[in-house]
Design a protein around this motif. Structure first.
Motif, short mmCIF file in Angstrom:
data_model
loop_
_atom_site.label_atom_id
_atom_site.label_comp_id
_atom_site.label_asym_id
_atom_site.label_seq_id
_atom_site.Cartn_x
_atom_site.Cartn_y
_atom_site.Cartn_z
N GLU A 6 23.21 39.54 42.64
CA GLU A 6 24.18 38.90 41.39
C GLU A 6 23.28 38.55 40.30
OE1 GLU A 6 25.92 37.05 45.46
OE2 GLU A 6 24.01 37.30 44.52
N CYS A 22 27.11 42.27 40.17
CA CYS A 22 26.73 42.48 41.34
C CYS A 22 26.15 44.00 41.52
CB CYS A 22 27.68 42.10 42.48
SG CYS A 22 26.93 42.36 44.06
N CYS A 96 28.63 37.48 45.63
CA CYS A 96 29.11 39.11 45.86
C CYS A 96 29.17 39.25 47.30
CB CYS A 96 28.34 39.79 45.04
SG CYS A 96 28.75 41.63 44.89
#
Length: 123
Positions: A6, A22, A96
């Motif tokens: 990320e 991400c 993420c």
């Protein structure tokens, strides 16, 4: 298997915007449902937004609906979270995650996670 990284977190004033990104490794990125989760200090990790493998279906937590937008670019192996009208209660570490389970909101069903990025919203 997929690895996730990320970026894009930071400090912003209430009412402002941030865009998280991400980046995923692996040639099978397009086969995964992608999700964003967050965890505030002293709280459990919670679902924020999800997007299906092709980007045609999205879902959001009620707390962010109408303010956040999730999107993906399978050609670039990226999934983004555009965060608008940020509130102090959005302050958290954002993660993420990837799963082969279609559009699930359960974090335990996501086997792949990034390291997280801090978002701080000042009042």
């Amino acid at each position: 298997q997929v690895q996730l990284v990320e970026s894009g977190g930071g400090l912003v004033q209430a009412g402002g915007s941030l865009r998280l990104s991400c980046a995923a490794s692996g040639r099978t990125f397009s086969s995964y449902t992608m999700g964003w989760f967050r965890q505030a200090p002293g709280k459990e990790r919670e679902f924020v937004a999800g997007i299906n493998w092709i980007g045609s279906t999205t879902n959001y937590a009620d707390s962010v609906k109408g303010r956040f937008i999730i999107s993906r670019d399978n050609a670039k192996n990226t999934v983004d979270l555009q965060m608008n009208k940020l509130k102090p209660e959005d302050t958290a570490v954002y993660y993420c995650a990837a799963t082969r389970v279609t559009m699930t909101r359960r974090d335990r069903e996501y086997p792949y996670w990034g390291q997280g990025t801090q978002v701080t919203v000042s009042s």
